[in-house]
Design a protein around this motif. Sequence first.
Motif, PDB file in Angstrom:
ATOM      1  N   VAL A 193       3.168  46.287  15.263  1.00 31.66           N
ATOM      2  CA  VAL A 193       3.111  44.646  15.467  1.00 31.66           C
ATOM      3  C   VAL A 193       1.808  44.501  16.423  1.00 31.66           C
ATOM      4  CG1 VAL A 193       4.069  42.704  16.066  1.00 31.66           C
ATOM      5  CG2 VAL A 193       5.394  44.363  14.806  1.00 31.66           C
ATOM      6  N   ASP A 194       0.825  44.375  15.952  1.00 29.70           N
ATOM      7  CA  ASP A 194      -0.459  44.314  16.980  1.00 29.70           C
ATOM      8  C   ASP A 194      -0.687  42.822  17.260  1.00 29.70           C
ATOM      9  OD1 ASP A 194      -0.878  46.956  17.171  1.00 29.70           O
ATOM     10  OD2 ASP A 194      -1.800  46.966  15.449  1.00 29.70           O
ATOM     11  N   TYR A 195      -0.101  41.911  16.571  1.00 32.56           N
ATOM     12  CA  TYR A 195      -0.375  40.233  16.717  1.00 32.56           C
ATOM     13  C   TYR A 195       0.796  39.491  16.757  1.00 32.56           C
ATOM     14  CZ  TYR A 195      -5.049  42.506  15.381  1.00 32.56           C
ATOM     15  OH  TYR A 195      -6.020  43.152  15.128  1.00 32.56           O
ATOM     16  N   ARG A 196       0.508  38.327  17.249  1.00 30.53           N
ATOM     17  CA  ARG A 196       1.519  37.233  17.239  1.00 30.53           C
ATOM     18  C   ARG A 196       1.091  36.120  17.136  1.00 30.53           C
ATOM     19  NH1 ARG A 196       0.547  37.187  23.040  1.00 30.53           N
ATOM     20  NH2 ARG A 196       1.880  39.181  23.551  1.00 30.53           N
ATOM     21  N   LEU A 197       2.093  35.315  16.393  1.00 34.91           N
ATOM     22  CA  LEU A 197       1.877  33.656  16.295  1.00 34.91           C
ATOM     23  C   LEU A 197       2.661  33.201  17.471  1.00 34.91           C
ATOM     24  CD1 LEU A 197       1.493  34.947  13.318  1.00 34.91           C
ATOM     25  CD2 LEU A 197       2.036  32.816  12.607  1.00 34.91           C
ATOM     26  N   ASP A 198       1.950  32.245  18.218  1.00 32.06           N
ATOM     27  CA  ASP A 198       2.692  31.729  19.338  1.00 32.06           C
ATOM     28  C   ASP A 198       2.551  30.098  19.153  1.00 32.06           C
ATOM     29  OD1 ASP A 198       3.603  30.970  21.765  1.00 32.06           O
ATOM     30  OD2 ASP A 198       1.791  31.347  22.955  1.00 32.06           O
ATOM     31  N   PRO A 199       3.661  29.397  18.701  1.00 28.64           N
ATOM     32  CA  PRO A 199       3.685  28.079  18.437  1.00 28.64           C
ATOM     33  C   PRO A 199       3.880  27.283  19.968  1.00 28.64           C
ATOM     34  CG  PRO A 199       5.837  29.186  17.783  1.00 28.64           C
ATOM     35  CD  PRO A 199       5.001  30.143  18.331  1.00 28.64           C
ATOM     36  N   THR A 200       3.115  26.359  19.992  1.00 27.78           N
ATOM     37  CA  THR A 200       3.323  25.697  21.277  1.00 27.78           C
ATOM     38  C   THR A 200       3.802  23.972  20.479  1.00 27.78           C
ATOM     39  OG1 THR A 200       0.912  24.598  21.272  1.00 27.78           O
ATOM     40  CG2 THR A 200       1.396  26.789  22.362  1.00 27.78           C
ATOM     41  N   ILE A 201       3.570  23.053  21.480  1.00 24.48           N
ATOM     42  CA  ILE A 201       4.017  21.659  21.295  1.00 24.48           C
ATOM     43  C   ILE A 201       2.846  20.998  20.113  1.00 24.48           C
ATOM     44  CG2 ILE A 201       5.670  21.417  22.877  1.00 24.48           C
ATOM     45  CD1 ILE A 201       3.705  19.809  24.319  1.00 24.48           C
ATOM     46  N   ILE A 202       1.674  21.343  20.360  1.00 26.01           N
ATOM     47  CA  ILE A 202       0.465  20.821  19.915  1.00 26.01           C
ATOM     48  C   ILE A 202      -0.337  21.909  18.955  1.00 26.01           C
ATOM     49  CG2 ILE A 202       0.489  18.875  21.367  1.00 26.01           C
ATOM     50  CD1 ILE A 202      -1.876  20.240  22.587  1.00 26.01           C
ATOM     51  N   SER A 203       0.058  23.180  18.869  1.00 26.59           N
ATOM     52  CA  SER A 203      -0.865  24.071  18.313  1.00 26.59           C
ATOM     53  C   SER A 203      -0.023  25.582  17.934  1.00 26.59           C
ATOM     54  CB  SER A 203      -1.839  24.525  19.244  1.00 26.59           C
ATOM     55  OG  SER A 203      -1.610  25.201  20.326  1.00 26.59           O
ATOM     56  N   THR A 204      -0.851  26.375  17.096  1.00 22.42           N
ATOM     57  CA  THR A 204      -0.350  27.571  16.872  1.00 22.42           C
ATOM     58  C   THR A 204      -1.446  28.460  17.184  1.00 22.42           C
ATOM     59  OG1 THR A 204       1.348  27.329  15.411  1.00 22.42           O
ATOM     60  CG2 THR A 204       0.335  29.510  15.360  1.00 22.42           C
ATOM     61  N   ASP A 205      -1.275  29.533  18.020  1.00 26.45           N
ATOM     62  CA  ASP A 205      -2.189  30.472  18.562  1.00 26.45           C
ATOM     63  C   ASP A 205      -2.041  31.961  17.795  1.00 26.45           C
ATOM     64  OD1 ASP A 205      -3.624  28.706  20.278  1.00 26.45           O
ATOM     65  OD2 ASP A 205      -2.234  29.298  21.897  1.00 26.45           O
ATOM     66  N   ILE A 206      -2.799  32.486  16.864  1.00 27.05           N
ATOM     67  CA  ILE A 206      -2.715  33.850  16.448  1.00 27.05           C
ATOM     68  C   ILE A 206      -3.586  34.747  17.093  1.00 27.05           C
ATOM     69  CG2 ILE A 206      -2.948  35.131  14.351  1.00 27.05           C
ATOM     70  CD1 ILE A 206      -2.831  32.193  12.860  1.00 27.05           C
ATOM     71  N   GLU A 207      -2.904  35.627  17.871  1.00 35.13           N
ATOM     72  CA  GLU A 207      -3.600  36.672  19.001  1.00 35.13           C
ATOM     73  C   GLU A 207      -2.964  37.757  18.939  1.00 35.13           C
ATOM     74  OE1 GLU A 207      -2.182  33.505  21.594  1.00 35.13           O
ATOM     75  OE2 GLU A 207      -0.354  34.797  22.294  1.00 35.13           O
ATOM     76  N   SER A 208      -3.790  38.672  19.666  1.00 36.42           N
ATOM     77  CA  SER A 208      -3.447  39.909  19.950  1.00 36.42           C
ATOM     78  C   SER A 208      -2.230  40.066  20.959  1.00 36.42           C
ATOM     79  CB  SER A 208      -4.535  40.962  20.778  1.00 36.42           C
ATOM     80  OG  SER A 208      -4.065  41.843  21.115  1.00 36.42           O
ATOM     81  N   VAL A 209      -1.336  40.928  20.810  1.00 34.12           N
ATOM     82  CA  VAL A 209      -0.158  41.034  21.623  1.00 34.12           C
ATOM     83  C   VAL A 209      -0.389  41.429  22.886  1.00 34.12           C
ATOM     84  CG1 VAL A 209       1.490  41.359  19.797  1.00 34.12           C
ATOM     85  CG2 VAL A 209       0.424  43.483  21.039  1.00 34.12           C
ATOM     86  N   GLN A 210      -1.689  41.678  23.175  1.00 34.45           N
ATOM     87  CA  GLN A 210      -1.905  42.092  24.479  1.00 34.45           C
ATOM     88  C   GLN A 210      -2.295  40.875  25.447  1.00 34.45           C
ATOM     89  OE1 GLN A 210      -4.706  45.971  24.730  1.00 34.45           O
ATOM     90  NE2 GLN A 210      -4.601  45.756  22.529  1.00 34.45           N
TER      91      GLN A 210
END
Length: 312
Positions: A193-210
């Motif tokens: 699992v090298d990436y994550r979806l990080d939902p915030t109150i106004i966005s979703t960031d798709i990013e490296s887990v690092q």
Amino acid sequence: MTFPAVAPAKHVRPAQPPIGLLLDVDGPIASPVTRSVPPEILEALLQLASHGWPVVFNTGRSDTFIREQIMQPLMEAGIPEHVRFHAVCEKGAVWFSFGSAGPGTLHVDHELSVPQDYASEVRVLVQQNYSSHMFFDETKRAMVSVEQVIEVSNQEYRRVQQDFDAEALALMGRFNLGASRLDRHVPNSDDRVDYRLDPTIISTDIESVQLGKDLGAERALELLAADGVVPHAWRTLGDSRTDYAMADWLHHHGHAVVHVDVRPEDGVPLKPYPVLTAAHMGLPRAIHEVAGAAFLRAWAAIAGTLEPSHIA
């Protein structure tokens, strides 16, 4: 990519200033509603930096956002020649410094980038299915981000956000990219699992887990060390649980730190360092940039007199 270099700072500030500031942007500095920075916060930031307090923005935002919403207004207000601000963007993947002459060299860690073919598919997904509620952030260089359009309510956006996140996570599988979203983990064919979806109150960031606010804190210290600056103690500001990672990193590496949570609705976790909220300022209902402004103004009021020996 590079911008014109910032002239070397004239170090009139002490090698060990009393406080260093490590600031999340969305929430404590920029309004999540208007996406802009109130003038009173810009004024406080200039006062703090002018008194020698290092100011580092530690954010998931792009360098473009920082330049347009923070750097340009600060330059228009008048950044003193000796002052240098630092910005760690996209949770540690992008960083640069700026001063009265403008921005310096832009650094991008391309090894932490989301694959471009996946990013292209997310752009199409947003355009075809979700453009009424969100937009694809074209300014990101390493992350893939979508953000709520201002015209829709946050409640409606967050309802649709869950559908988008589910589709974006499923799309990862088509590219054999292992990813997670909160407690759900979908490994790739190598069980990674090298990436994550990080939902915030106004966005979703798709990013490296690092990537994360802890990496941002590490980058911040590297930027200050290049200037020969090591703060005596730190104040970190954030509006989510993930923002505690910058204070965690500082504490773990032996730095005195106090964290300010400007949106403690998720509850304040037990930490080995002090955590403050707007209630400590006598403003129990204040959140986001209103709470952030209250703390920054209070610190600006004492910045000219505070010495390292005065800090517990």
